[in-house]
Motif scaffolding. Structure first.
Motif, PDB file in Angstrom:
ATOM      1  N   ARG A  20       1.088  -1.608  -0.222  1.00 17.33           N
ATOM      2  CA  ARG A  20      -0.504   0.146   0.096  1.00 17.33           C
ATOM      3  C   ARG A  20       0.724   1.292  -0.105  1.00 17.33           C
ATOM      4  N   GLY A  21       0.754   2.092  -0.828  1.00 20.25           N
ATOM      5  CA  GLY A  21       1.439   3.616  -1.191  1.00 20.25           C
ATOM      6  C   GLY A  21       2.840   3.515  -1.523  1.00 20.25           C
ATOM      7  N   GLY A  22       3.654   4.304  -1.393  1.00 19.56           N
ATOM      8  CA  GLY A  22       5.255   3.824  -1.578  1.00 19.56           C
ATOM      9  C   GLY A  22       5.501   4.323  -3.558  1.00 19.56           C
ATOM     10  N   ALA A  23       6.639   4.392  -3.685  1.00 18.11           N
ATOM     11  CA  ALA A  23       7.114   4.379  -4.942  1.00 18.11           C
ATOM     12  C   ALA A  23       6.484   2.822  -6.017  1.00 18.11           C
TER      13      ALA A  23
END
Length: 89
Positions: A20-23
């Motif tokens: 979830r999320g991040g690059a």
């Protein structure tokens, strides 16, 4: 009295969850001028770098261009920076 928890439920937290999320590959806004690079520069040179980028952007529209800029070096000496570019044919 506490009820015993099954072993499968206890080890449930070890399973990999979806990130979830991040690059993420392909995420984000594409750069206007192509690939980019992040570098730390002295604050005193920031205006000179911005002027160089603006000069090179203007160079796209005209085959020959000249710009001058007054900056200070790291020893606080006044520098006159002259940029003269032309398209190589």
């Amino acid at each position: 009295m506490r009820r015993p928890i099954r072993k499968e439920i206890q080890l449930d937290w070890l399973e990999q969850k979806a990130p979830r999320g991040g690059a993420r590959p392909g995420a984000g806004r594409p750069a206007k001028r192509g690939k980019t690079l992040v570098k730390r520069i002295p604050l005193q040179y920031a205006e000179a770098i911005d002027t160089l980028i603006a000069h090179l952007d203007e160079q796209r529209d005209c085959p020959q261009l000249e710009s001058t800029l007054h900056i200070q070096d790291l020893d606080n000496r006044d520098i006159l920076l002259s940029l003269k570019t032309r398209v190589k044919t």
